[in-house]
Design a protein around this motif. Sequence first.
Motif, PDB file in Angstrom:
ATOM      1  N   GLY A 161     -16.907 128.297 -41.715  1.00 36.06           N
ATOM      2  CA  GLY A 161     -15.936 129.304 -42.145  1.00 36.06           C
ATOM      3  C   GLY A 161     -14.629 129.368 -41.391  1.00 36.06           C
ATOM      4  O   GLY A 161     -13.978 130.403 -41.364  1.00 36.06           O
ATOM      5  N   HIS A 162     -14.232 128.264 -40.763  1.00 33.92           N
ATOM      6  CA  HIS A 162     -12.910 128.246 -40.131  1.00 33.92           C
ATOM      7  C   HIS A 162     -11.835 127.972 -41.190  1.00 33.92           C
ATOM      8  O   HIS A 162     -12.143 127.466 -42.265  1.00 33.92           O
ATOM      9  CB  HIS A 162     -12.863 127.179 -39.043  1.00 33.92           C
ATOM     10  N   PRO A 163     -10.567 128.296 -40.881  1.00 32.48           N
ATOM     11  CA  PRO A 163      -9.515 128.079 -41.885  1.00 32.48           C
ATOM     12  C   PRO A 163      -9.366 126.595 -42.234  1.00 32.48           C
ATOM     13  O   PRO A 163      -9.652 125.734 -41.402  1.00 32.48           O
ATOM     14  CB  PRO A 163      -8.239 128.585 -41.197  1.00 32.48           C
ATOM     15  N   PRO A 164      -8.911 126.310 -43.450  1.00 32.85           N
ATOM     16  CA  PRO A 164      -8.680 124.911 -43.825  1.00 32.85           C
ATOM     17  C   PRO A 164      -7.531 124.305 -43.007  1.00 32.85           C
ATOM     18  O   PRO A 164      -6.720 125.024 -42.434  1.00 32.85           O
ATOM     19  CB  PRO A 164      -8.315 124.980 -45.314  1.00 32.85           C
ATOM     20  N   VAL A 165      -7.514 122.978 -42.975  1.00 29.01           N
ATOM     21  CA  VAL A 165      -6.524 122.275 -42.165  1.00 29.01           C
ATOM     22  C   VAL A 165      -5.193 122.193 -42.924  1.00 29.01           C
ATOM     23  O   VAL A 165      -5.175 122.095 -44.152  1.00 29.01           O
ATOM     24  CB  VAL A 165      -7.062 120.869 -41.803  1.00 29.01           C
ATOM     25  N   HIS A 166      -4.086 122.262 -42.190  1.00 24.32           N
ATOM     26  CA  HIS A 166      -2.772 122.037 -42.795  1.00 24.32           C
ATOM     27  C   HIS A 166      -2.524 120.541 -42.889  1.00 24.32           C
ATOM     28  O   HIS A 166      -3.064 119.755 -42.104  1.00 24.32           O
ATOM     29  CB  HIS A 166      -1.664 122.638 -41.942  1.00 24.32           C
ATOM     30  N   GLU A 167      -1.668 120.145 -43.842  1.00 25.40           N
ATOM     31  CA  GLU A 167      -1.275 118.743 -43.951  1.00 25.40           C
ATOM     32  C   GLU A 167       0.235 118.659 -44.125  1.00 25.40           C
ATOM     33  O   GLU A 167       0.816 119.412 -44.901  1.00 25.40           O
ATOM     34  CB  GLU A 167      -1.964 118.067 -45.141  1.00 25.40           C
TER      35      GLU A 167
END
Length: 410
Positions: free
Chosen positions: A401-407
């Motif tokens: 449940g951690h935030p999704p990664v930025h790209e």
Amino acid sequence: MFSPHHELPSFFSVEGNALLVAGIPLARVAEMAGGTPFYVYSRAAVKARLAALRAVLPPSVAVHYAVKANPMPALVGFMAAQVEGLDVASAGEMLLALNAGMAAEQVSFAGPGKTVAELRQAVAAGVLVHVESCREIGILAQVQEALGVGARVAVRVNPDFELKNAGMRMGGGAKPFGMDAETVPAALAEIAAAGLQFEGFHVFAGAQNLKAEAIMAAQEATLGLLERLAASAPAPVRVCNLGGGFGIPYFPGDTALDVEAVGQNMARLADWAARALPQARLVLELGRYLVGEAGLYVCRVLDRKVSRGQVFLVTDGGLHHHLAASGNFGQVLRKNYPVRIATKMRPDAPTETATVVGPLCTPLDVLADRMTLPVADEGDLVAVLQSGAYGASASPQAFLGHPPVHEVLL
Ligand SMILES: *Cc1c(COP(=O)(O)O)cnc(C)c1O
């Protein structure tokens, strides 16, 4: 204990303590991205890789990009303008490729479990379907009838040989991919009877191969096999997709693929194909090789802990974003990806042995195990090199449940 083993690719630069991509320090890219963790990919790196590849390939060989290696939409859009085709493995990827601006004629769709709905979408779109079973031939015949649109097909062949030294074998022996070479003549007869538009063949024998000789031998055997199968084809062979499988170095002791040798051999194969299959275009489909070295995964040190004498750098990034770097995606024995402290890049920075871990409550969440790294502290940035392929989309982002990664594409 392992030391930093990987040369920094030349399109990343260093200024003082900072690692830069496209001239921008990663600390600033982090601000731009909305924080850590993030992936950053370099357009210049992808362009340089393609230019170097084309310089050694005969001009008649088409280069395709396999979208599954990195499906970031902006990157796929960029690739669409750089390569002769996009290879997709689901209807989702197919729409991504078409939305990115690639002409349907130049999109091909492989995959062992295509649904009826996906095959309908593929025929409606006009992409080339790599058929992998008789079931697919039957469905395509019905879909073609229902839509009044011809189904373009190539046959994906499971060869009667294996690609040696491949990280992941996907051809030869018993495999769910493609149709066994010995069953292909009968399948070609079914394709003819169903009135499908036969265009050629596809063989993908394996991935992550660093041995030029193995790739050359596989390509040669593939072309020989396709020449034999062409005798049973209902129409001239227009496409011979020889697969790819070109690897990139990740680990200590890995040496880069000798792509020049592969290119020289392909020139010979192109001459052979021009005689034996005069209407056929040779295609290479590459994912990892085109984008893998062009990307970094960047996370931030949250905590520095010493447990019974061992230093742990606990970061905000881990296997939920980068399963491959944790060793849990296709590695048998865990080995370290090349890692840098992106805010401690001075060559004279004092070093120590540290283990870089992520925030997840599992001992699998390791990005670097007992590596010699510059002494790092809370707030420093950790960059994992060779992270442009099989990263964000090949990782279990929902895990814990951690935030999704930025790209970011620069
Ligand atoms: C995965 C895949 C590729 C790309 O493989 P890489 O190792 O990333 O080059 C190409 N073709 C097919 C059919 C695949 O399944």
